[in-house]
Scaffold this motif. Structure first.
Motif, PDB file in Angstrom:
ATOM      1  N   PHE B  86      -8.420 -10.795  -4.176  1.00 35.46           N
ATOM      2  CA  PHE B  86      -9.135  -9.586  -4.234  1.00 35.46           C
ATOM      3  C   PHE B  86      -8.588  -8.911  -5.502  1.00 35.46           C
ATOM      4  N   VAL B  87      -7.290  -8.703  -5.676  1.00 37.07           N
ATOM      5  CA  VAL B  87      -6.628  -7.914  -6.701  1.00 37.07           C
ATOM      6  C   VAL B  87      -7.488  -8.663  -7.984  1.00 37.07           C
ATOM      7  N   ARG B  88      -7.192  -9.993  -8.031  1.00 34.87           N
ATOM      8  CA  ARG B  88      -7.746 -10.486  -9.421  1.00 34.87           C
ATOM      9  C   ARG B  88      -9.181 -10.295  -9.592  1.00 34.87           C
ATOM     10  N   ASN B  89     -10.008 -10.165  -8.640  1.00 40.52           N
ATOM     11  CA  ASN B  89     -11.402  -9.869  -8.817  1.00 40.52           C
ATOM     12  C   ASN B  89     -11.522  -8.432  -9.342  1.00 40.52           C
ATOM     13  N   ILE B  90     -10.831  -7.636  -8.607  1.00 39.89           N
ATOM     14  CA  ILE B  90     -10.781  -6.250  -8.957  1.00 39.89           C
ATOM     15  C   ILE B  90     -10.745  -6.008 -10.620  1.00 39.89           C
ATOM     16  N   PHE B  91      -9.509  -6.584 -10.999  1.00 36.91           N
ATOM     17  CA  PHE B  91      -8.937  -6.465 -12.295  1.00 36.91           C
ATOM     18  C   PHE B  91     -10.111  -7.043 -13.245  1.00 36.91           C
ATOM     19  N   ASP B  92     -10.634  -8.028 -12.921  1.00 37.30           N
ATOM     20  CA  ASP B  92     -11.609  -8.870 -13.858  1.00 37.30           C
ATOM     21  C   ASP B  92     -12.739  -7.789 -14.299  1.00 37.30           C
ATOM     22  N   ILE B  93     -13.167  -7.430 -13.136  1.00 43.17           N
ATOM     23  CA  ILE B  93     -14.231  -5.972 -13.255  1.00 43.17           C
ATOM     24  C   ILE B  93     -13.610  -4.960 -14.010  1.00 43.17           C
ATOM     25  N   ARG B  94     -12.160  -4.426 -13.763  1.00 41.80           N
ATOM     26  CA  ARG B  94     -11.935  -3.131 -14.319  1.00 41.80           C
ATOM     27  C   ARG B  94     -11.789  -3.593 -15.839  1.00 41.80           C
ATOM     28  N   THR B  95     -11.250  -5.009 -16.057  1.00 42.42           N
ATOM     29  CA  THR B  95     -11.229  -5.530 -17.882  1.00 42.42           C
ATOM     30  C   THR B  95     -12.413  -5.435 -18.313  1.00 42.42           C
ATOM     31  N   LEU B  96     -13.617  -5.415 -17.611  1.00 44.74           N
ATOM     32  CA  LEU B  96     -14.634  -5.381 -18.256  1.00 44.74           C
ATOM     33  C   LEU B  96     -15.188  -3.860 -18.452  1.00 44.74           C
ATOM     34  N   ILE B  97     -14.960  -3.170 -17.411  1.00 45.38           N
ATOM     35  CA  ILE B  97     -15.706  -1.767 -17.568  1.00 45.38           C
ATOM     36  C   ILE B  97     -14.708  -0.892 -18.301  1.00 45.38           C
ATOM     37  N   GLY B 162      -9.665   1.839  -8.431  1.00 49.38           N
ATOM     38  CA  GLY B 162      -8.375   2.406  -8.848  1.00 49.38           C
ATOM     39  C   GLY B 162      -7.928   3.028  -7.483  1.00 49.38           C
ATOM     40  N   GLU B 163      -8.597   3.567  -6.400  1.00 44.05           N
ATOM     41  CA  GLU B 163      -7.983   3.917  -5.243  1.00 44.05           C
ATOM     42  C   GLU B 163      -7.249   2.841  -4.797  1.00 44.05           C
ATOM     43  N   VAL B 164      -8.148   1.567  -4.726  1.00 45.11           N
ATOM     44  CA  VAL B 164      -7.439   0.429  -4.038  1.00 45.11           C
ATOM     45  C   VAL B 164      -6.075   0.130  -4.691  1.00 45.11           C
ATOM     46  N   VAL B 165      -6.171   0.245  -6.057  1.00 46.83           N
ATOM     47  CA  VAL B 165      -4.979  -0.312  -6.633  1.00 46.83           C
ATOM     48  C   VAL B 165      -3.882   0.678  -6.441  1.00 46.83           C
ATOM     49  N   ALA B 167      -3.289   2.567  -4.028  1.00 46.49           N
ATOM     50  CA  ALA B 167      -2.684   2.376  -2.686  1.00 46.49           C
ATOM     51  C   ALA B 167      -1.809   1.121  -2.659  1.00 46.49           C
ATOM     52  N   LEU B 168      -2.183   0.070  -3.076  1.00 44.53           N
ATOM     53  CA  LEU B 168      -1.400  -1.153  -2.964  1.00 44.53           C
ATOM     54  C   LEU B 168      -0.132  -1.017  -4.020  1.00 44.53           C
ATOM     55  N   ALA B 169      -0.250  -0.252  -4.915  1.00 47.50           N
ATOM     56  CA  ALA B 169       0.992  -0.125  -5.692  1.00 47.50           C
ATOM     57  C   ALA B 169       1.740   0.700  -5.022  1.00 47.50           C
ATOM     58  N   ARG B 170       1.386   1.581  -4.128  1.00 51.01           N
ATOM     59  CA  ARG B 170       2.444   2.421  -3.335  1.00 51.01           C
ATOM     60  C   ARG B 170       3.260   1.306  -2.283  1.00 51.01           C
ATOM     61  N   ARG B 171       2.518   0.307  -2.014  1.00 52.44           N
ATOM     62  CA  ARG B 171       3.440  -0.834  -1.369  1.00 52.44           C
ATOM     63  C   ARG B 171       4.376  -1.400  -2.047  1.00 52.44           C
ATOM     64  N   TYR B 172       3.932  -1.806  -3.450  1.00 47.74           N
ATOM     65  CA  TYR B 172       4.872  -2.445  -4.412  1.00 47.74           C
ATOM     66  C   TYR B 172       5.073  -1.583  -5.737  1.00 47.74           C
ATOM     67  N   PRO B 173       5.973  -0.930  -5.605  1.00 47.01           N
ATOM     68  CA  PRO B 173       6.235   0.165  -6.248  1.00 47.01           C
ATOM     69  C   PRO B 173       6.253  -0.601  -8.094  1.00 47.01           C
ATOM     70  N   ILE B 174       6.227   0.298  -9.047  1.00 46.36           N
ATOM     71  CA  ILE B 174       6.364  -0.101 -10.393  1.00 46.36           C
ATOM     72  C   ILE B 174       7.817  -0.320 -10.924  1.00 46.36           C
ATOM     73  N   SER B 175       8.049  -1.179 -11.732  1.00 53.93           N
ATOM     74  CA  SER B 175       9.113  -1.472 -12.311  1.00 53.93           C
ATOM     75  C   SER B 175       9.685  -0.421 -13.473  1.00 53.93           C
ATOM     76  N   SER B 176      10.646  -0.257 -13.745  1.00 51.24           N
ATOM     77  CA  SER B 176      10.805   0.603 -15.056  1.00 51.24           C
ATOM     78  C   SER B 176      10.624  -0.088 -16.426  1.00 51.24           C
ATOM     79  N   ALA B 177      10.697  -1.372 -16.275  1.00 52.11           N
ATOM     80  CA  ALA B 177      10.197  -2.064 -17.587  1.00 52.11           C
ATOM     81  C   ALA B 177       8.534  -1.884 -17.708  1.00 52.11           C
TER      82      ALA B 177
END
Lengths: 224, 224
Positions: B86-97, B162-165, B167-177
């Motif tokens: 699902f994430v891959r699909n969403i980002f494929d589209i995001r990468t187009l748009i 963006g909302e999905v991403v 919300a998912l990012a809250r579960r897997y927080p961002i690294s400092s790098a």
DNA sequence: AACACCCAAATTATACAAAGTCAATGATAG
DNA sequence: CTATCATTGACTTTGTATAATTTGGGTGTT
């Protein structure tokens, strides 16, 4: 207690009237039976479609999610206007997505897919007058190439946009010149896929979509 | 007539509880409170959210339109699994748009838009710990560049994804790098816009999206 | 023109009826 | 005795109906 409403009067739970109330309403929106901007009052709609207000509201919510109607609190839903801007927006997205979709097909195309595509294409060649039949075959042609793509989200977007475009196309039918171009494009797509040339396939598909957009816009301007 | 149900027992029509039941449920889905694959029975949900089944059904239809739940006839709705595919699909589209969206901004960017973007970016630089605050600012940064794009359909797709991403990012927080990379990308985008270099802007935005995808997938794999 | 009031329509709650789904149970054939 | 198939019943969704209540826009008064 109340025998006032005899069973003759009471509406009797139509078991599966639904092969898609939302689909019905969407068709009526795109075909113009429910004009753009008109207020969709749930009671009127429930009379029109012969169901109670509950299914109507659910369908309206779905259509709102799909972008065909605009909901606001405690106000009637409004039909989204399907104007040139809308068509342009949809085709812009389609022009991004279809090349993306076809690239996978170029890599994964099976022989029977290609055979089927050629068969459909040959039936397209001999379909002259019938717009509905033509649309069906055209959708089948492209559907063969996209239906096994892993990206269901992208497929869903293309599918929804395709339905709008087809419904609009019924209002503004295709010209014979455009038909000839479409047929040529299709053969070129088949060739590119057979040659495993993803770039060329993507390029042709993009041109194909842009052509469809130009043709539809032209028809809308002169035909409205 | 029937005083059987005293007013004490009867639920008393919550006047305006709703500024988005569907939003509530969507958050619970993406955050995992409603686990992927679980069956959403209308009665249970109505207890959980303290409303009757009618609004629940409407919210389910809306979420179905948005792709978060799967409805099938006469069966309970099911929570769509938000997995790697699902994430891959969403980002494929995001990468187009997103590259498509940014190109218009490069041409139409006003001075005050760029000033605002710079301001938000500077606030991003000093936001360290707070994931929610960071997400909010990041969304604002990109929102500045997309909000005036004529293509509302494309904006809506990006918004939903963006909302999905987020919300998912809250579960897997961002690294400092990753934060550092994002900040560098943002400055590069600002530069490209100022230089009226649409190609470069589009290229950076595409890379930016791909980077976000890689980072999120990585986190999902090790964090789950 | 500003204000209060009214009305139409939406929103929600609740109850009930019809029909589909699923699984367990039991019957039957091999 | 076992495997397969039909029946049944609990549970759930889908649809209809109606009442209570809010909201927003229009109307009329001052």
């Amino acid at each position: 207690m109340s025998e006032v409403l005899a069973s003759s009067e009471r509406k009797v739970f139509r078991p599966r009237p639904r092969m898609g109330l939302a689909e019905l309403m969407r068709d009526d929106i795109v075909s113009g039976a429910l004009p753009a901007g008109s207020l969709l009052k749930t009671i009127e709609l429930s009379k029109r479609y012969g169901v109670s207000t509950n299914p109507i509201r659910e369908a309206l919510h779905q259509l709102s999610g799909e972008g065909f109607v605009v909901l606001s609190r405690n106000r009637s839903a409004q039909v989204r206007s399907l104007d040139e801007t809308f068509v342009r927006n949809i085709f812009d997205i389609r022009t991004l997505i279809e090349p993306y979709l076809i690239r996978v097909f170029v890599e994964q195309a099976r022989k029977d897919d290609l055979d089927r595509a050629r068969e459909v294409q040959q039936r397209l060649e001999v379909t002259q007058g019938d717009q509905v039949e033509w649309d069906k075959l055209d959708e089948e042609f492209h559907g063969i190439m996209y239906k096994r793509h892993f990206n269901g989200e992208a497929r869903a977007i293309r599918q929804r946009h395709g339905e709008v475009v087809r419904a609009l196309a019924r209002r503004y039918p295709i010209s014979s010149a455009r038909r000839a171009t479409v047929l040529k494009d299709h053969w070129e797509i088949i060739e590119a896929v057979e040659a495993h040339d993803a770039d060329r396939a993507a390029q042709v598909v993009e041109r194909h979509a842009r052509g469809a957009e130009r043709h539809l816009l032209l028809r809308m301007r002169e035909g409205a």
